[in-house]
Motif scaffolding. Structure first.
Motif, short mmCIF file in Angstrom:
data_model
loop_
_atom_site.label_atom_id
_atom_site.label_comp_id
_atom_site.label_asym_id
_atom_site.label_seq_id
_atom_site.Cartn_x
_atom_site.Cartn_y
_atom_site.Cartn_z
N GLU A 154 5.02 1.94 -3.86
CA GLU A 154 3.75 1.48 -4.41
C GLU A 154 3.17 0.42 -3.48
O GLU A 154 3.92 -0.32 -2.82
N TRP A 155 1.84 0.36 -3.45
CA TRP A 155 1.19 -0.69 -2.68
C TRP A 155 0.70 -1.76 -3.65
O TRP A 155 -0.14 -1.50 -4.50
N ASP A 156 1.29 -2.95 -3.55
CA ASP A 156 0.87 -4.10 -4.34
C ASP A 156 -0.37 -4.68 -3.67
O ASP A 156 -0.28 -5.39 -2.68
N VAL A 157 -1.55 -4.32 -4.20
CA VAL A 157 -2.81 -4.68 -3.54
C VAL A 157 -2.99 -6.19 -3.50
O VAL A 157 -3.43 -6.75 -2.48
N ALA A 158 -2.65 -6.87 -4.59
CA ALA A 158 -2.88 -8.32 -4.67
C ALA A 158 -2.10 -9.07 -3.59
O ALA A 158 -2.61 -10.05 -3.02
N HIS A 159 -0.87 -8.61 -3.29
CA HIS A 159 -0.04 -9.31 -2.31
C HIS A 159 0.10 -8.54 -0.99
O HIS A 159 0.80 -8.97 -0.10
N ASP A 160 -0.58 -7.39 -0.91
CA ASP A 160 -0.57 -6.54 0.30
C ASP A 160 0.85 -6.30 0.79
O ASP A 160 1.22 -6.69 1.90
N ARG A 161 1.63 -5.62 -0.04
CA ARG A 161 2.97 -5.26 0.38
C ARG A 161 3.40 -3.99 -0.35
O ARG A 161 2.92 -3.71 -1.43
#
Length: 203
Positions: A154-161
């Motif tokens: 998954e791409w954690d958009v808020a933390h860009d990871r």
């Protein structure tokens, strides 16, 4: 899903953990004895004081009809013991009316409490079923990805990871669980074909 509050008849029939008749008799006896012990202090004043507590206990553990019986037993006991002017006097009638009204209010609140408890229990069961369903679904997804060799992350958009990498994703990307999390830019630069990078960045 809306759940309507139970009717009075349903509340009267609702099963309880304790026998309603036994609850009514026991709490009425205790309340009457407690009030009798208070005679040296209060005399004939506040004849129903201990019976209000008895009604609260009865509606909680015996149900609505148990509380009704407790109210009637308390009324009878008080009329026999603490109204020397007789049941037809104005003082007796007013005190009894206040007692009955207050008792009915306590029972109504107790009934609402039972309804709220039943609703909360139903919601808790629904939540538990949902959690079990999600766990089962997650297990099936994990099995499917393991059998098919699909990498998942998954791409954690808020933390860009990138997070939630499964074993196949680690294997496909040549990474280990202890490695630092990739940013989206890292993923694009390291693992995408140069011809695809610009299009993926735009998307």
């Amino acid at each position: 899903m809306n759940q309507a509050a139970p009717s009075l008849a349903a509340e009267l029939r609702a099963p309880r953990h304790f026998n309603g008749l036994v609850v009514a008799l026991v709490v009425s006896l205790v309340a009457g004895c407690a009030r009798w012990l208070l005679d040296p202090l209060v005399g004939n004043r506040v004849p129903f004081a201990t019976f209000f507590i008895a009604i609260v206990v009865a509606v909680r553990f015996g149900g609505l009809w148990s509380a009704l019986l407790t109210m009637l037993l308390g009324l009878g006991w008080a009329l026999l013991m603490w109204f020397p002017s007789g049941p037809a006097s104005a003082e007796t009638l007013v005190s009894s009316a206040v007692y009955v009204f207050s008792s009915l209010a306590i029972m109504a609140l107790g009934s609402k409490m039972h309804s709220a408890e039943a609703l909360a229990a139903g919601r808790a069961r629904q939540l538990q079923d949902t959690v079990h369903g999600l766990r089962a679904s997650q297990g099936r997804l994990q099995l499917a990805t393991e059998v098919s060799g699909i990498g998942v992350f998954e791409w954690d958009v808020a933390h860009d990871r990138l997070t939630g990498e499964n074993p196949e994703a680690y294997r496909i990307l040549g990474r280990a669980p202890g490695d630092a999390k990739l940013s989206l830019q890292d993923f694009i630069d390291r693992h995408l074909h140069p011809d695809d990078r610009h299009r993926v960045r735009q998307v």
